[in-house]
Design a protein around this motif. Structure first.
Motif, PDB file in Angstrom:
ATOM      1  N   LEU A  17      46.218  -8.895  46.663  1.00  0.00           N
ATOM      2  CA  LEU A  17      46.595  -8.636  45.273  1.00  0.00           C
ATOM      3  C   LEU A  17      47.784  -9.501  44.859  1.00  0.00           C
ATOM      4  O   LEU A  17      47.838  -9.997  43.730  1.00  0.00           O
ATOM      5  N   MET A  18      48.717  -9.700  45.763  1.00  0.00           N
ATOM      6  CA  MET A  18      49.834 -10.605  45.462  1.00  0.00           C
ATOM      7  C   MET A  18      49.332 -12.043  45.330  1.00  0.00           C
ATOM      8  O   MET A  18      49.822 -12.802  44.491  1.00  0.00           O
ATOM      9  N   PHE A 111      60.494 -10.141  48.024  1.00  0.00           N
ATOM     10  CA  PHE A 111      60.181 -11.247  47.123  1.00  0.00           C
ATOM     11  C   PHE A 111      59.039 -10.883  46.173  1.00  0.00           C
ATOM     12  O   PHE A 111      59.058 -11.266  45.004  1.00  0.00           O
ATOM     13  N   SER A 112      58.062 -10.138  46.676  1.00  0.00           N
ATOM     14  CA  SER A 112      56.964  -9.686  45.820  1.00  0.00           C
ATOM     15  C   SER A 112      57.489  -8.786  44.709  1.00  0.00           C
ATOM     16  O   SER A 112      57.104  -8.940  43.541  1.00  0.00           O
ATOM     17  N   ILE A 113      58.352  -7.867  45.055  1.00  0.00           N
ATOM     18  CA  ILE A 113      58.901  -6.938  44.063  1.00  0.00           C
ATOM     19  C   ILE A 113      59.719  -7.691  43.017  1.00  0.00           C
ATOM     20  O   ILE A 113      59.582  -7.440  41.815  1.00  0.00           O
ATOM     21  N   ILE A 114      60.544  -8.630  43.456  1.00  0.00           N
ATOM     22  CA  ILE A 114      61.339  -9.425  42.504  1.00  0.00           C
ATOM     23  C   ILE A 114      60.415 -10.214  41.577  1.00  0.00           C
ATOM     24  O   ILE A 114      60.603 -10.227  40.354  1.00  0.00           O
ATOM     25  N   VAL A 153      50.367  -6.737  31.922  1.00  0.00           N
ATOM     26  CA  VAL A 153      51.230  -5.594  32.281  1.00  0.00           C
ATOM     27  C   VAL A 153      50.391  -4.496  32.932  1.00  0.00           C
ATOM     28  O   VAL A 153      50.821  -3.876  33.911  1.00  0.00           O
ATOM     29  N   ASP A 154      49.179  -4.276  32.415  1.00  0.00           N
ATOM     30  CA  ASP A 154      48.295  -3.247  32.972  1.00  0.00           C
ATOM     31  C   ASP A 154      47.892  -3.552  34.409  1.00  0.00           C
ATOM     32  O   ASP A 154      47.506  -2.644  35.153  1.00  0.00           O
ATOM     33  N   PHE A 155      47.962  -4.804  34.824  1.00  0.00           N
ATOM     34  CA  PHE A 155      47.704  -5.173  36.215  1.00  0.00           C
ATOM     35  C   PHE A 155      48.996  -5.197  37.026  1.00  0.00           C
ATOM     36  O   PHE A 155      49.046  -4.715  38.156  1.00  0.00           O
ATOM     37  N   THR A 156      50.050  -5.740  36.443  1.00  0.00           N
ATOM     38  CA  THR A 156      51.293  -5.978  37.171  1.00  0.00           C
ATOM     39  C   THR A 156      52.043  -4.696  37.500  1.00  0.00           C
ATOM     40  O   THR A 156      52.544  -4.540  38.619  1.00  0.00           O
ATOM     41  N   MET A 161      53.970  -0.910  41.768  1.00  0.00           N
ATOM     42  CA  MET A 161      54.072   0.418  42.401  1.00  0.00           C
ATOM     43  C   MET A 161      53.337   0.446  43.734  1.00  0.00           C
ATOM     44  O   MET A 161      53.843   0.980  44.724  1.00  0.00           O
ATOM     45  N   TYR A 162      52.152  -0.152  43.767  1.00  0.00           N
ATOM     46  CA  TYR A 162      51.353  -0.156  44.991  1.00  0.00           C
ATOM     47  C   TYR A 162      52.034  -0.954  46.102  1.00  0.00           C
ATOM     48  O   TYR A 162      52.113  -0.493  47.243  1.00  0.00           O
ATOM     49  N   VAL A 163      52.536  -2.123  45.768  1.00  0.00           N
ATOM     50  CA  VAL A 163      53.194  -2.954  46.782  1.00  0.00           C
ATOM     51  C   VAL A 163      54.461  -2.270  47.288  1.00  0.00           C
ATOM     52  O   VAL A 163      54.737  -2.271  48.489  1.00  0.00           O
TER      53      VAL A 163
END
Length: 169
Positions: A17-18, A111-114, A153-156, A161-163
């Motif tokens: 997903l990332m 890094f993914s969260i940022i 936004v609906d994907f991100t 939250m999932y990551v």
């Protein structure tokens, strides 16, 4: 032999997903650099509010300076490059820690969260909040990216939250 468990599948899904959102970022960057004029025209129309239905009460919000249009567009491009780089680095770090401990995999998420937070800033704050609420982008028939930004936004947001959740073992 290393069997595919649910926990490992969850880790792989976060990495994939990332990678998907990173690929999206790469395509946006490519579009901005190879079709600067079209994207600049979009930014200029939104900031000028020249195609949106406006009353005299909101016309003062318009930014009509082409120099400011270029600077704001370059700020957006810079944010998109930053978001994409962080998402790519996040994907790489998650991949590197695929078989690591739960703690190490969780720590590799930073890094993914940022990157995802920067993406939310671009597509939610910049486009949906400022573009729609301040510059009345949604009032334009030709230069309205409200729904496009909403889909991102609906994907991100759910991806963030999932990551971020610590559910893998």
């Amino acid at each position: 032999m290393n069997s595919l468990t649910t926990a490992k599948t969850i880790r792989i899904s976060k990495i994939l997903l990332m990678a998907y959102i990173s690929f999206f970022g790469l395509l946006v960057m490519y579009s901005n650099f190879t079709d600067y004029a079209t994207n600049y025209e979009y930014v200029g129309h939104v900031l000028s509010m020249d195609t949106a239905y406006n009353s005299e009460k909101t016309n003062y919000r318009a930014i009509t300076s082409p120099i400011l249009h270029h600077r704001i567009y370059w700020l957006i491009i810079t944010l998109e490059v930053t978001y994409t780089v962080y998402c790519l680095m996040g994907t790489y770090h998650l991949y590197r820690k695929l078989n690591a401990s739960a703690k190490e995999f969780h720590e590799a998420k930073k890094f993914s969260i940022i990157g995802l937070m920067i993406g939310l800033f671009i597509y939610y704050v910049c486009l949906q909040v400022i573009g729609v609420e301040w510059f009345n982008m949604d009032k334009s028939q030709a230069w309205n990216a409200k729904d496009w930004a909403r889909h991102i936004v609906d994907f991100t947001l759910p991806l963030l939250m999932y990551v971020a959740l610590r559910i893998e073992r």
